[in-house]
Design a protein around this motif. Structure first.
Motif, PDB file in Angstrom:
ATOM      1  N   ALA A  97     -67.106  22.922  14.596  1.00 41.41           N
ATOM      2  CA  ALA A  97     -68.163  23.918  14.776  1.00 41.41           C
ATOM      3  C   ALA A  97     -68.394  24.679  13.479  1.00 41.41           C
ATOM      4  O   ALA A  97     -69.529  24.900  13.053  1.00 41.41           O
ATOM      5  CB  ALA A  97     -67.795  24.876  15.907  1.00 41.41           C
ATOM      6  N   VAL A  98     -67.301  25.074  12.837  1.00 37.82           N
ATOM      7  CA  VAL A  98     -67.393  25.809  11.573  1.00 37.82           C
ATOM      8  C   VAL A  98     -67.960  24.911  10.479  1.00 37.82           C
ATOM      9  O   VAL A  98     -68.875  25.302   9.735  1.00 37.82           O
ATOM     10  CB  VAL A  98     -66.015  26.350  11.159  1.00 37.82           C
ATOM     11  N   ALA A  99     -67.427  23.684  10.375  1.00 34.65           N
ATOM     12  CA  ALA A  99     -67.876  22.761   9.332  1.00 34.65           C
ATOM     13  C   ALA A  99     -69.358  22.443   9.470  1.00 34.65           C
ATOM     14  O   ALA A  99     -70.110  22.467   8.488  1.00 34.65           O
ATOM     15  CB  ALA A  99     -67.053  21.472   9.385  1.00 34.65           C
ATOM     16  N   SER A 100     -69.803  22.148  10.697  1.00 35.45           N
ATOM     17  CA  SER A 100     -71.211  21.785  10.892  1.00 35.45           C
ATOM     18  C   SER A 100     -72.117  23.007  10.788  1.00 35.45           C
ATOM     19  O   SER A 100     -73.249  22.916  10.302  1.00 35.45           O
ATOM     20  CB  SER A 100     -71.409  21.083  12.241  1.00 35.45           C
ATOM     21  N   TRP A 117     -69.548  16.399   2.689  1.00 35.43           N
ATOM     22  CA  TRP A 117     -68.494  15.471   3.100  1.00 35.43           C
ATOM     23  C   TRP A 117     -67.125  16.149   3.106  1.00 35.43           C
ATOM     24  O   TRP A 117     -66.269  15.820   3.937  1.00 35.43           O
ATOM     25  CB  TRP A 117     -68.478  14.251   2.179  1.00 35.43           C
ATOM     26  N   VAL A 118     -66.935  17.122   2.198  1.00 34.61           N
ATOM     27  CA  VAL A 118     -65.654  17.844   2.148  1.00 34.61           C
ATOM     28  C   VAL A 118     -65.430  18.616   3.444  1.00 34.61           C
ATOM     29  O   VAL A 118     -64.337  18.616   4.013  1.00 34.61           O
ATOM     30  CB  VAL A 118     -65.619  18.807   0.943  1.00 34.61           C
ATOM     31  N   LEU A 119     -66.494  19.268   3.931  1.00 36.78           N
ATOM     32  CA  LEU A 119     -66.397  20.028   5.173  1.00 36.78           C
ATOM     33  C   LEU A 119     -65.974  19.132   6.328  1.00 36.78           C
ATOM     34  O   LEU A 119     -65.099  19.483   7.128  1.00 36.78           O
ATOM     35  CB  LEU A 119     -67.740  20.687   5.487  1.00 36.78           C
ATOM     36  N   MET A 120     -66.600  17.958   6.428  1.00 37.19           N
ATOM     37  CA  MET A 120     -66.307  17.059   7.545  1.00 37.19           C
ATOM     38  C   MET A 120     -64.920  16.435   7.427  1.00 37.19           C
ATOM     39  O   MET A 120     -64.233  16.227   8.432  1.00 37.19           O
ATOM     40  CB  MET A 120     -67.385  15.973   7.638  1.00 37.19           C
ATOM     41  N   VAL A 121     -64.498  16.134   6.198  1.00 35.03           N
ATOM     42  CA  VAL A 121     -63.156  15.581   5.996  1.00 35.03           C
ATOM     43  C   VAL A 121     -62.093  16.597   6.401  1.00 35.03           C
ATOM     44  O   VAL A 121     -61.099  16.251   7.055  1.00 35.03           O
ATOM     45  CB  VAL A 121     -62.958  15.142   4.530  1.00 35.03           C
ATOM     46  N   LEU A 122     -62.299  17.854   6.020  1.00 34.08           N
ATOM     47  CA  LEU A 122     -61.343  18.896   6.398  1.00 34.08           C
ATOM     48  C   LEU A 122     -61.295  19.087   7.915  1.00 34.08           C
ATOM     49  O   LEU A 122     -60.217  19.253   8.500  1.00 34.08           O
ATOM     50  CB  LEU A 122     -61.711  20.214   5.718  1.00 34.08           C
ATOM     51  N   ALA A 123     -62.466  19.056   8.558  1.00 32.42           N
ATOM     52  CA  ALA A 123     -62.507  19.182  10.021  1.00 32.42           C
ATOM     53  C   ALA A 123     -61.807  17.999  10.679  1.00 32.42           C
ATOM     54  O   ALA A 123     -61.048  18.168  11.649  1.00 32.42           O
ATOM     55  CB  ALA A 123     -63.954  19.278  10.492  1.00 32.42           C
ATOM     56  N   ALA A 124     -62.034  16.798  10.138  1.00 30.34           N
ATOM     57  CA  ALA A 124     -61.363  15.610  10.674  1.00 30.34           C
ATOM     58  C   ALA A 124     -59.852  15.715  10.467  1.00 30.34           C
ATOM     59  O   ALA A 124     -59.065  15.299  11.333  1.00 30.34           O
ATOM     60  CB  ALA A 124     -61.910  14.358  10.001  1.00 30.34           C
ATOM     61  N   GLY A 125     -59.447  16.287   9.330  1.00 28.62           N
ATOM     62  CA  GLY A 125     -58.025  16.487   9.078  1.00 28.62           C
ATOM     63  C   GLY A 125     -57.404  17.429  10.091  1.00 28.62           C
ATOM     64  O   GLY A 125     -56.280  17.218  10.559  1.00 28.62           O
TER      65      GLY A 125
END
Length: 272
Positions: free
Chosen positions: A142-145, A161-169
């Protein structure tokens, strides 16, 4: 710093219509996971695959799904880009609603209640129930998007892409610490992206003046960051292994608050 005199909505590119399909696509493609077709074997495999990395690595990533931790992580935005701070805060209420509703309606057991604990790595408290969805994953996405959709087109290409990678992590960390099934993480991802999209619809309706340093919304954000400092100092956020992480985030949040106070003071002085 992004100028508050420029319309924040003019800076951000519109949300493409197909973006609304992503939460549904992820939810549908993840059907075998949230139906637990391949469980518990898949959970054990991922959990063990993550085991060689230190517990502190995974608990640190998990902090990206903790509200107080996220407030500290994003505290510099109070000074650098207030519009982005409000962008994710607009998504937060939807994330809370989806997470609380899911856990209230679905009484699904956690992995530790099903899998032989000798076959899995558990970090922190041994949890047994209210597994669906993963609240940490939901919050992280939610925060990343929310931030992603508030970025300019150039910023999206550079940092999206950094935001989504961190959220996936953060999502993967919930499996690594033994707290959630892969299906919980997939549903959390889907609902988190939906929360970000819904929050963006709120954000684009905010007026320009609501992004000024002394605007009420930014002041509330600053108070929330101050509260995060209190929780970082007085509580153990999810894991004992996060002690050092919390100390670092405390410094980040305090410095950000000092910078924000300085910015507000300068703004008030210039207005006279």
């Amino acid at each position: 710093m992004l100028s508050t005199s420029t319309s924040p909505h003019a800076l951000a590119s519109p949300v493409a219509p197909h973006s609304w399909w992503w939460p549904l696509v992820i939810f549908v493609l993840g059907t075998p996971l949230w139906l637990q077709t391949w469980e518990p074997a898949l959970f054990v495999a991922i959990n063990q695959w993550c085991a060689p990395l230190a517990a502190e690595f995974w608990t640190g990533l998990s902090l990206l799904g903790n509200g107080w931790g996220l407030l500290a992580v994003t505290a510099p935005l109070l000074v650098l880009a207030p519009r982005l701070m409000l962008a994710w805060l607009c998504a937060a209420p939807f994330a809370v609603l989806f997470a609380r509703t899911g856990k209230f309606l679905i009484e699904s057991p956690r992995p530790a209640a099903v899998v032989d604990n000798a076959q899995m790595r558990v970090v922190g408290e041994l949890l047994h129930n209210v597994s669906m969805p993963s609240g940490h994953t939901l919050t992280a996405f939610a925060v990343a998007s929310g931030i992603y959709y508030a970025l300019t087109p150039v910023q999206r290409r550079q940092f999206g892409w950094v935001l989504m990678v961190l959220a996936a992590g953060a999502g993967l960390s919930r499996i690594a610490v033994g707290a959630h099934w892969p299906g919980d993480v997939v549903v959390g991802t889907s609902l988190g992206l939906l929360s970000g999209l819904l929050g963006h619809q709120v954000w684009i309706r905010l007026s320009e003046r609501q992004f000024a340093p002394n605007a009420k919304g930014i002041q509330v954000a600053a108070v929330l960051v101050a509260l995060s400092v209190y929780h970082l100092v007085t509580e153990e956020l999810d894991f004992a292994e996060n002690h050092v992480h919390q100390q670092v985030l405390t410094v980040v949040a305090v410095l950000s608050l000092l910078g924000y106070v300085r910015l507000v003071w300068r703004t008030m002085f210039q207005a006279k």
